[in-house]
Design a protein around this motif. Structure first.
Motif, mmCIF file in Angstrom:
data_model
loop_
_atom_site.group_PDB
_atom_site.id
_atom_site.type_symbol
_atom_site.label_atom_id
_atom_site.label_comp_id
_atom_site.label_asym_id
_atom_site.label_seq_id
_atom_site.Cartn_x
_atom_site.Cartn_y
_atom_site.Cartn_z
ATOM 1 N N UNK A 131 -22.101 -27.948 -26.655
ATOM 2 C CA UNK A 131 -21.766 -27.456 -25.319
ATOM 3 C C UNK A 131 -21.541 -25.947 -25.296
ATOM 4 N N UNK A 132 -21.088 -25.384 -26.415
ATOM 5 C CA UNK A 132 -20.915 -23.933 -26.464
ATOM 6 C C UNK A 132 -22.260 -23.235 -26.296
ATOM 7 N N UNK A 133 -23.297 -23.783 -26.945
ATOM 8 C CA UNK A 133 -24.627 -23.209 -26.791
ATOM 9 C C UNK A 133 -25.158 -23.363 -25.381
ATOM 10 N N UNK A 134 -24.911 -24.524 -24.766
ATOM 11 C CA UNK A 134 -25.330 -24.748 -23.376
ATOM 12 C C UNK A 134 -24.676 -23.740 -22.445
ATOM 13 N N UNK A 135 -23.368 -23.568 -22.589
ATOM 14 C CA UNK A 135 -22.650 -22.618 -21.730
ATOM 15 C C UNK A 135 -23.093 -21.187 -21.994
#
Length: 462
Positions: free
Chosen positions: A357-361
């Protein structure tokens, strides 16, 4: 993102009784952008008993209306605050909120599409209402967002948006992340016995739960100790319970309903295989969460799932002319080999580890800040590129306004070097990290590099 004012509008929030993967996606993006300093308002519908206003993880939650009334109420709410936002993420769950109609033209809007719903409207609504849904999803959306951009969660969703919705404007890929409870090695190192299968899904018509029951009936003769665990809740729960009883599958199929995350992870981790019988997905979040636990998935070769499952590596896709039972039996036969079983489990964990999710954000943050800087979510070049600037040893995937800004920023007077990204690189947001990528991925990268032109920057291929 510090100081930027952002609205995220979505049909539901993660605490809504009918919430699913789309709500998980919108909320993970919202709260992580808030942590980066953005002022985020999450505007959604209100289920019975929910507060109208809330603040969670630094995000202001605004709940308006119900299943259908949320749409006009969100438009009115946005109109009254039309100058209060620097950018808007407008999530389409069948139909979008059409926020460009009430926002200043200078405010960039990203319309998020998880999957195209055209074929699904008929499963849930009368014929006339299904026709209205397809009209809003297709022609009306094309007109409303013509100056803005679509964001898709997988390459196959992007293809469907182009082919089935006729969208010719800007469209980018920002996939789901994955969060998984810590579990042990699960069934990977357990001696083989009668199979333990699991399906994590919402109990709704387009998930085709009857296919699971047909599978259980087919396999129980061969595997007397077979167990098929169905994890999830939804409007089809009572139908599923009645079918299990009516077909005499009470000793084979276990409907767990909604369970806590830890329980769900434990059920998946001990399974031999994870199953998906959906007729189409935007991505396949449950597939990646199972893969993170070393559990491969058998799924139909349909939109979204063909991206989440790497056929033959992290799972098996039901091919043309093959039924689900045949694919599951083929998968179980391969798993009977301990070497193959460990090989698949390792590939699953490696694949799942590429999505967070960090990469998505982070990808969202780059798109939003670039759109605000350029004044538009759209771009004349609809492709994604691998971009490497002078002195930077870490090339990355960039598209839309993010790529346009990178190309305009000449470090040391030199233009960036770029080539068009492969579909896999576009999905991952980076080049393949491993020194020795799988053959099919290596071939894809070599083909892209071999056909790379000078690109917008006028440089050589990477």
């Amino acid at each position: 993102m510090n100081g930027l004012r952002l609205a995220i509008v979505n049909w539901r929030d993660p605490w809504h009784p009918a919430a699913g993967g789309a709500e998980r996606y919108a909320w993970e993006v919202a709260r992580r952008l808030a942590l980066e300093g953005a002022g985020v308002r999450y505007v959604t519908s209100r289920a019975r008993g929910q507060q109208r206003r809330d603040r969670v993880d630094g995000v202001d939650v605004v709940r308006l209306g119900g299943r259908f009334t949320v749409y006009p109420l969100v438009l009115l709410w946005t109109l009254l605050r039309r100058r209060s936002f620097d950018a808007v993420i407008d999530c389409q769950n069948g139909i979008p909120f059409f926020t460009p109609w009430v926002l200043p033209r200078r405010v960039p809007v990203f319309c998020v599409i998880h999957h195209v719903h055209d074929a699904q409207f008929g499963l849930y609504f009368p014929r006339w209402m299904a026709w209205v849904g397809r009209l809003l999803e297709g022609p009306v959306s094309r007109w409303a967002y013509r100056r803005h951009a679509f964001v898709c969660v997988s390459p196959s969703t992007l293809n469907a948006v182009r082919e089935r919705l006729g969208w010719k404007g800007s469209a980018y890929v920002v996939p789901n992340g994955a969060t998984v409870s810590k579990q042990g090695p699960g069934a990977v190192d357990v001696p083989r016995g009668d199979p333990d299968l699991v399906c994590v899904t919402r109990l709704v018509p387009h998930k085709r739960l009857s296919h699971l029951l047909d599978l259980a009936e087919h396999l129980r003769g061969r595997y007397p100790g077979l167990r098929l665990h169905v994890v999830g809740d939804g409007p089809e729960a009572s139908w599923l319970a009645a079918q299990i009883e009516g077909r005499g599958l009470g000793e084979v199929v276990v409907a767990h309903g909604f369970v806590p995350e830890e329980t769900k992870a434990a059920l998946v981790a001990r399974a031999d295989l994870h199953l998906s019988t959906s007729q189409g997905e935007g991505w396949g979040l449950s597939v990646i969460e199972a893969a993170a636990l070393g559990v491969a998935t058998v799924a139909y070769d349909v939109d979204g799932l063909r991206d989440a499952v790497r056929d033959g590596a992290t799972g098996w896709l039901v091919g043309p002319g093959e039924d689900l039972a045949g694919a599951v039996e083929r998968a179980l036969e391969e798993r009977a080999d301990p070497v193959r079983r460990r090989e698949v489990a390792a590939a699953c964990r490696e694949w799942a580890g590429m999505f967070g999710w960090a990469g998505t954000a982070g990808r969202w943050a780059r798109l939003i800040t670039a759109a605000v800087a350029t004044g538009s979510a759209a771009s004349e070049d609809h492709r994604a590129h691998i971009v490497r600037r002078y002195g930077d040893d870490r090339p990355r995937v960039a598209e839309g306004p993010d790529r346009d800004l990178l190309l305009a920023d000449r470090v040391g007077g030199r233009p960036p070097v770029l080539r068009e990204a492969t579909p896999l690189e576009r999905l991952l947001g980076r080049t393949w990290a491993a020194a020795d990528p799988p053959p099919e991925i290596e071939a894809e990268i070599e083909a892209a590099a071999g056909g790379a032109g000078t690109g917008a920057a006028g440089g050589a291929g990477v």
